[in-house]
Design an enzyme around this catalytic site. Structure first.
Site, PDB file in Angstrom:
ATOM      1  N   LYS A 217       0.842  -1.190   0.000  1.00 60.09           N
ATOM      2  CA  LYS A 217       0.000   0.000   0.000  1.00 60.09           C
ATOM      3  C   LYS A 217       0.880   1.244   0.000  1.00 60.09           C
ATOM      4  CE  LYS A 217      -4.057  -1.961   0.244  1.00 60.09           C
ATOM      5  NZ  LYS A 217      -5.167  -1.719  -0.690  1.00 60.09           N
ATOM      6  N   ASP A 246      -0.243   0.036  -4.531  1.00 61.47           N
ATOM      7  CA  ASP A 246      -1.667   0.399  -4.519  1.00 61.47           C
ATOM      8  C   ASP A 246      -1.855   1.704  -3.753  1.00 61.47           C
ATOM      9  OD1 ASP A 246      -4.398   0.594  -4.313  1.00 61.47           O
ATOM     10  OD2 ASP A 246      -4.691  -1.365  -3.386  1.00 61.47           O
ATOM     11  N   GLU A 272      -1.728   0.626  -8.707  1.00 62.72           N
ATOM     12  CA  GLU A 272      -3.170   0.391  -8.591  1.00 62.72           C
ATOM     13  C   GLU A 272      -3.886   1.614  -8.042  1.00 62.72           C
ATOM     14  OE1 GLU A 272      -4.008  -3.385  -6.786  1.00 62.72           O
ATOM     15  OE2 GLU A 272      -5.980  -2.763  -6.029  1.00 62.72           O
ATOM     16  N   GLU A 299     -11.804  -1.773  -8.492  1.00 63.13           N
ATOM     17  CA  GLU A 299     -12.632  -2.089  -7.318  1.00 63.13           C
ATOM     18  C   GLU A 299     -13.677  -1.018  -7.038  1.00 63.13           C
ATOM     19  OE1 GLU A 299      -8.893  -1.811  -5.027  1.00 63.13           O
ATOM     20  OE2 GLU A 299     -10.117  -1.068  -3.378  1.00 63.13           O
ATOM     21  N   ASP A 322     -14.638  -6.654  -9.943  1.00 60.85           N
ATOM     22  CA  ASP A 322     -14.914  -7.448  -8.755  1.00 60.85           C
ATOM     23  C   ASP A 322     -16.412  -7.769  -8.737  1.00 60.85           C
ATOM     24  OD1 ASP A 322     -15.565  -8.285  -6.156  1.00 60.85           O
ATOM     25  OD2 ASP A 322     -13.983  -7.078  -5.237  1.00 60.85           O
ATOM     26  N   HIS A 349     -10.103  -7.786  -8.376  1.00 61.43           N
ATOM     27  CA  HIS A 349     -10.048  -7.390  -6.969  1.00 61.43           C
ATOM     28  C   HIS A 349     -10.916  -8.388  -6.214  1.00 61.43           C
ATOM     29  CE1 HIS A 349     -11.749  -5.085  -3.500  1.00 61.43           C
ATOM     30  NE2 HIS A 349     -10.504  -4.662  -3.404  1.00 61.43           N
TER      31      HIS A 349
END
Lengths: 409, 409
Positions: A217, A246, A272, A299, A322, A349
């Site tokens: 992250k 991400d 991401e 997502e 997703d 996702h």
């Protein structure tokens, strides 16, 4: 051997996580939450469908499920599946709920739970895992489960059927994946609030467990922190590891341009959610600027129409659709079909922790001819599912239990 | 003379319409609904904010208001306004509700009601109508009420301030509009389910009442019906009338291309919501194909980021942003500023029946330098507002009562 839907049961399932788990640039103390639609039948079979949100707002999705799902009561599941695409469209366009979207937000998430419950019940009623139920459908029957409206300019129903037919003769070449499985990637090495020490432990554990790919992250207010942690993961995981970053939408376009240039030093496979998920144009500009690093997102893309715009603009090269965030498995499949038309990879996702998506990756690969590069793996809710996804030596093991693996304890 | 917010009151206000009124290609029997946020204070003043939906789902928006608005309790309204942009962003990014959007659907509509209530209370606390309160703000103070995040590539805060400063010296040239008013256009001549006879009566009545512009609902499954009715309106209203058509998202792109070519015969000013509101690319293709007929849309565009994408793509030449459909007056103003940067007209959709927008058109014209071509007029809820908008001889009369004219009886 008919299975008839008798009634709808709704459940608001919430799972607070341990400190640090699931944290990202937006969420400090996430509560994973499922709005659950259960279709009770005249047999012991129950169809379970999930939609995924985070925390307090989940009850609003739950409240929308029953009024939208009640049209299914009294109907036989095979009959429902024969026109599931039309049913999805009717629910999505319910005239008294449509202004809450359309095709996004609470109502569309309720649709996800309802649609997913239909697919689960369908597979259970046929006594097979979802991937098998999907693979057994004829191209025509599969396309009848999809609402392809507003995609006419890129994938009309006839083109979808044609694509499925085109890939059919070579299915046998791709079926060995059912025995071998396919790699998972570990999302849980680098949650946002983990200390460097925890990240170090996690990366070593991931490598030892057989994961060749993992995610970190980023999206910190302090870009130096992002870079430092990315360097750490690369150093620990080694040059051969596949590393993804991400940002959870936290960068402006100018910030994304600047940080991504620095992140290039660790050769990430993808960046991401670099910025706002509605901003197709910003993603396009970034994707051009940072290639060959891929832009991945999805997502928070609510429906197939927005995905179409991403694909037409070549604004994302990894589509993270997703099934518990768009209008269910049906809309997931519509997006996967469309992505295949564009030659773009789908790496879902997993708001469902991979439970449903482990099936869908198999279908995407075998029936649509998508690459099955890998699938996200998050273990935090393992103990709450009746048949948790099995990832062994870093590989998703093909599920054999009938249904979509969605049942919560 | 401070006004402090004491508590939040929420009201679910619904107004079923008479048969035919408000009908369109999607809605047969619309129930107009407001999710109302009321800010109660330590004085007799109450700030009233509206969000607009249609029917049953409205209670879901209402439920989201209180938990998101409670952070305002105990705060003084002038202090709130000084950082309203940051407050909007904090509410929009609430970590436990954000996954229901982000920045769209139920939560964002709740934000609209909250933000609009702040603006109403602010104007009331200063004892002036909203348009005056807006015009009295310095460029810096105005920009502090806006959340311009994710617009950095087109209108950073400094650019917004610069634009307001640039238009300031010529305000005097545009202030006569406060005395003259500006035209309304009549949306109620041609609701979808009106018979040809009713349309005929309505068009004659509109012309007699001084309306030079009017709108017809199209988007029928039978394009011949659309064309016939459009011809009828043109014949009755005369060659000089401005006629708009509204398809309420019902066409696919190929259908829109085909029907719009036939509609060209009646020289419509615009075609409204030709297809799916998330489909920027389809609007762009259509806009290029049917020019000089304009493409108008916005009532189902949830936020400034999607509008930015429409503007960047030149996919709509009339921006119909609606302050009760995006995140309130603040986000409306952000979009109006951005449209001005692009030189694109704003003609608001009026989910509020023009109550708030009659103020905002004045601000857009005087402070931002937008053309004030006209504003939609829908009379069906006239009897339910405390101070209904006055349109006389087809002209919106400048409101003088303090506040945003949002109070319902």
């Amino acid at each position: 051997m008919s299975t008839s839907i008798r009634s709808i049961r709704v459940r608001d399932a919430r799972f607070p996580l341990e400190a640090g788990h699931g944290s990202d640039a937006v969420h400090t103390n996430p509560i994973y939450a499922y709005a659950v639609c259960e279709l009770l039948t005249d047999s012991p079979l129950v169809g379970t469908g999930l939609a995924f949100t985070l925390g307090h707002g989940n009850h609003l999705v739950c409240q929308a499920i029953e009024p939208l799902a009640k049209r299914l009561v009294g109907r036989e599941i095979e009959e429902v599946m024969a026109e599931l695409g039309a049913i999805n469209r009717a629910i999505a366009d319910d005239e008294f709920y449509r202004w809450l979207g359309p095709h996004k937000g609470v109502v569309h998430l309720a649709l996800a739970a309802i649609n997913n419950a239909c697919w689960d019940l369908f597979a259970k009623s046929r006594g097979v895992p979802l991937w098998r139920a999907l693979l057994d459908l004829s191209p025509e029957a599969l396309v009848a489960t999809l609402d392809l409206s507003y995609l006419e300019d890129v994938v009309a129903p006839s083109q979808a059927i044609e694509l499925l037919r085109r890939e059919s003769p070579t299915r046998g070449q791709r079926e060995p994946i059912l025995g071998s499985g396919y790699p998972g990637y570990d999302t849980s090495v680098g949650w946002f609030n983990y200390s460097d020490d925890v990240i170090e432990t996690n990366v070593r554990r991931a490598v030892d467990a057989g994961f060749g790919a993992m995610k970190l992250k980023v999206g910190s207010k302090d870009p130096a922190r992002d870079i430092r942690r990315a360097m750490l993961v690369r150093r620990l995981a080694g040059d051969d590891a596949t590393i993804m970053t991400d940002a959870n939408q936290q960068w402006t376009l100018p910030q994304a341009m600047s940080v991504c240039k620095e992140l290039a030093a660790i050769k990430p496979y993808w960046v991401e959610e670099p910025t706002h998920p509605d901003d197709v144009q910003a993603h396009r500009v970034l994707a051009e600027a940072i290639a060959p690093i891929a832009v991945a997102m999805g997502e928070h893309v609510p429906n197939r129409v927005v995905f179409k715009n991403y694909l037409l603009a070549r604004a994302a090269s990894i589509i993270q659709v997703d099934a518990v965030r768009v209008g269910g498995v049906s809309e997931f499949l519509a997006v996967a079909l469309m992505a295949r038309q564009f030659g773009v990879d789908v790496v879902p996702h997993v708001g469902d922790m991979g439970q449903i998506h482990q099936h869908l990756v198999l279908f995407n690969h075998i029936a649509l001819g998508h690459r099955a590069s890998f699938l996200e793996y998050i273990p935090h809710l393992k103990s709450h599912f009746v048949t948790p996804a099995r990832v062994e030596a870093g590989v998703y093991v093909t599920p054999q239990v009938p249904g979509s693996s969605s049942e919560l304890k």
